[in-house]
Design a protein around this motif. Structure first.
Motif, short mmCIF file in Angstrom:
data_model
loop_
_atom_site.label_atom_id
_atom_site.label_comp_id
_atom_site.label_asym_id
_atom_site.label_seq_id
_atom_site.Cartn_x
_atom_site.Cartn_y
_atom_site.Cartn_z
N ALA A 54 5.91 4.60 -14.67
CA ALA A 54 6.76 3.46 -13.92
C ALA A 54 6.81 3.92 -12.31
N THR A 55 6.19 5.11 -12.17
CA THR A 55 6.46 5.37 -10.50
C THR A 55 5.36 4.81 -9.75
N VAL A 56 6.00 4.48 -8.49
CA VAL A 56 5.19 3.84 -7.36
C VAL A 56 5.59 4.82 -6.07
N TRP A 57 4.27 5.24 -5.72
CA TRP A 57 4.52 6.04 -4.49
C TRP A 57 4.12 4.97 -3.13
N VAL A 58 4.74 5.13 -2.09
CA VAL A 58 4.43 4.27 -0.81
C VAL A 58 4.54 5.46 0.15
N LEU A 59 3.14 5.62 0.84
CA LEU A 59 2.98 6.56 1.85
C LEU A 59 2.84 5.63 3.12
N CYS A 60 3.65 6.19 4.25
CA CYS A 60 3.67 5.35 5.57
C CYS A 60 2.91 6.44 6.70
N ALA A 61 1.91 6.14 7.54
CA ALA A 61 1.44 6.48 8.37
C ALA A 61 0.77 5.81 9.58
N PRO A 62 0.58 6.28 10.57
CA PRO A 62 0.10 5.37 11.74
C PRO A 62 -1.43 5.01 11.24
N THR A 63 -2.43 6.01 10.84
CA THR A 63 -3.84 5.35 10.47
C THR A 63 -4.06 5.98 9.26
N VAL A 64 -5.19 5.81 8.55
CA VAL A 64 -5.51 6.31 7.40
C VAL A 64 -6.06 7.57 7.73
N GLU A 65 -6.53 7.86 8.88
CA GLU A 65 -7.06 9.49 9.01
C GLU A 65 -6.18 10.38 8.96
N ASP A 66 -4.64 9.80 9.09
CA ASP A 66 -3.62 10.71 9.24
C ASP A 66 -3.55 11.54 7.66
N LEU A 67 -4.19 10.95 6.78
CA LEU A 67 -3.93 11.65 5.36
C LEU A 67 -5.32 12.26 4.81
N LEU A 68 -5.21 13.07 3.89
CA LEU A 68 -6.65 13.63 3.47
C LEU A 68 -7.28 12.60 2.82
N PRO A 69 -8.67 12.63 2.66
CA PRO A 69 -9.51 11.50 2.04
C PRO A 69 -9.26 11.48 0.66
N THR A 70 -8.93 12.55 -0.09
CA THR A 70 -8.64 12.45 -1.38
C THR A 70 -7.42 11.78 -1.80
N ILE A 71 -6.33 11.90 -0.98
CA ILE A 71 -5.26 10.93 -1.12
C ILE A 71 -5.52 9.56 -0.54
N ARG A 72 -6.26 9.24 0.38
CA ARG A 72 -6.32 7.83 0.63
C ARG A 72 -7.29 7.19 -0.04
N SER A 73 -8.20 7.82 -0.74
CA SER A 73 -8.96 6.92 -1.68
C SER A 73 -8.28 6.55 -2.93
N ARG A 74 -7.18 7.12 -3.18
CA ARG A 74 -6.34 6.72 -4.44
C ARG A 74 -5.37 5.80 -4.14
N CYS A 75 -5.25 5.55 -2.99
CA CYS A 75 -4.10 4.33 -2.33
C CYS A 75 -4.69 3.13 -2.05
N ARG A 76 -3.92 2.20 -2.63
CA ARG A 76 -4.24 0.79 -1.95
C ARG A 76 -3.71 0.59 -0.66
N LEU A 77 -4.70 0.41 0.34
CA LEU A 77 -4.33 0.43 1.83
C LEU A 77 -3.57 -1.17 2.18
N VAL A 78 -2.58 -0.93 2.83
CA VAL A 78 -1.81 -2.00 3.59
C VAL A 78 -1.80 -1.72 5.13
N THR A 79 -2.64 -2.77 5.92
CA THR A 79 -2.46 -2.43 7.28
C THR A 79 -1.65 -3.36 7.99
N LEU A 80 -0.49 -2.69 8.63
CA LEU A 80 0.17 -3.66 9.63
C LEU A 80 -0.60 -3.57 10.89
N SER A 81 -0.45 -4.69 11.61
CA SER A 81 -1.44 -4.81 12.97
C SER A 81 -0.33 -5.02 13.98
N THR A 82 -0.59 -4.80 15.29
CA THR A 82 0.24 -4.77 16.56
C THR A 82 0.43 -6.39 16.42
#
Ligand SMILES: [Zn+2]
Length: 385
Positions: A140-168
């Protein structure tokens, strides 16, 4: 106004998140990225509300403004944890606490939502602690991580997340938002939208606060006033002083509240005497407040430099005959004069000097005044201008 309306110009993101909340494309780990001011944390809160809404899937649009939506948005929902930090890094201990609470079954019927707003500040150790739980999520757990860019997180983490990209967001969308939801007059909304360069919070401040507009004007009119070395030195000092003043205005109330909380926690107020543990606790608080103040000053200076850069970019646009709206249409006369008395190549070099100063200040901790003085000097007219 629904909370999705605060996500200006982010239609694809809204579609993805509302679909997921309704069960289409749902997953246990999300990474929201986007430039500062694009609405990452608003998106995370809107998503959390949509997930918890008892009108299943309608979330912040729920017609009844249900109890779940209301408490999520008020920050008091028992099954939504939101972490934001004023510190420079998020440590492993904090993440372990989060992991522990993430494993608890939700009080309500739906999800346990964990939002980390500054996931780019997770230490390596904290990243690793988080990785374990994201690899084997509780149902039942949902993690939502926020960061400026995907490069701000370790590849191991970001590869397990669904990416949502907000644009300017586009200036037109920002202006429309200000006019429609903040009641700002169209001309002022257009100015604020252009000047903010897609930063919603900044656009709002520019549209509604004259002092903010005046401070910006001081910065963007600098290029025409930088005529000799003395002016450059004064400009550096003034920019730093203004940043300090603005940062102080932001942090003073927060500092006072934290001090009052500390006093209350140690019974300093009621008993009028100070337990032995109070002095070190106070020293620790003052140290973290000082760190925060320093960071705020740097942030404000950084934003000023972004504004300054936009003037040279506008001058380059005019100089090269590029079509499009100026960021600084309100001082179009100044920009044209700058374009007429210099060359695109020289202005490009000035932009590089500003970028260099930003990097020195934000990443290499060079004393702000030193970096600004050196930068202002390189903005002076040259013999080739
Ligand atoms: Zn609801």
């Amino acid at each position: 106004m629904s909370i999705w309306d605060t996500l200006v110009g982010q239609r694809p993101v809204i579609d993805t998140l509302t679909a997921a909340a309704a069960g289409r494309g749902m997953t246990h780990a999300w990474l929201f990225t986007g430039p500062p001011g694009s609405g990452r944390s608003n998106a995370a809160m809107a998503f959390a509300a949509a997930l918890q809404c008892d009108q299943a899937g309608q979330g912040p649009d729920c017609p009844h403004r249900c109890h779940d939506c209301h408490t999520v948005l008020a920050g008091s929902h028992a099954d939504v944890t939101r972490v934001r930090t004023e510190k420079l890094s998020l440590g492993v201990e904090e993440v372990r606490d989060l992991v522990r609470s993430s494993a608890l079954a939700p009080n309500g019927r739906r999800w346990q939502v964990m939002i980390i707003e500054d996931a780019d500040r997770l230490t390596d150790q904290a990243n690793n602690a988080l990785l374990k739980t994201i690899e084997e999520p509780t149902p039942a757990t949902v993690w939502v991580l926020c960061a400026p860019t995907v490069e701000d997180l370790l590849p191991t983490i970001r590869s397990r997340c669904r990416l949502v990209t907000l644009s300017t967001p586009m200036a037109a969308d920002v202006a429309d938002h200000l006019a429609r939801h903040q009641g700002v007059a169209p001309a002022l909304a257009a100015y604020a939208a252009a000047a903010s360069q897609g930063h919603i919070g900044r656009a709002k401040a520019l549209a509604t606060d004259e002092a903010t507009r005046n401070r910006r004007r001081e910065v963007v009119t600098l290029p025409t006033r930088l005529t000799h070395l003395g002016a450059a030195m004064t400009a550096a000092q003034n920019l730093l002083d203004a940043a300090k003043e603005e940062a102080e205005a932001i942090t003073a109330a927060l500092d006072a509240r934290e001090k009052a909380d500390l006093d209350a926690a140690y019974g300093v107020v009621e008993r009028g005497k100070r337990p032995r543990e109070y002095a070190p606790a106070l020293a620790a608080l003052q140290k973290s407040q000082k760190t925060r103040a320093t960071r705020r000053v740097r942030d404000v200076v950084d934003r000023g430099l972004t504004d300054l850069m936009s003037v040279y970019r506008d001058a380059i646009a005019i100089g090269t005959g590029a079509h499009g709206d100026l960021v600084n249409a309100d001082i179009a006369g100044d920009v044209r004069q700058l374009a007429a008395t210099t060359t695109p190549e020289l202005n490009l070099r000035r932009i590089e000097a500003i970028l260099g100063a930003r990097e020195q200040i934000m990443e290499f901790n060079v004393p702000v005044l030193l970096a600004l003085e050196s930068m202002m000097t390189s903005l002076l007219p040259t013999e080739r201008d």
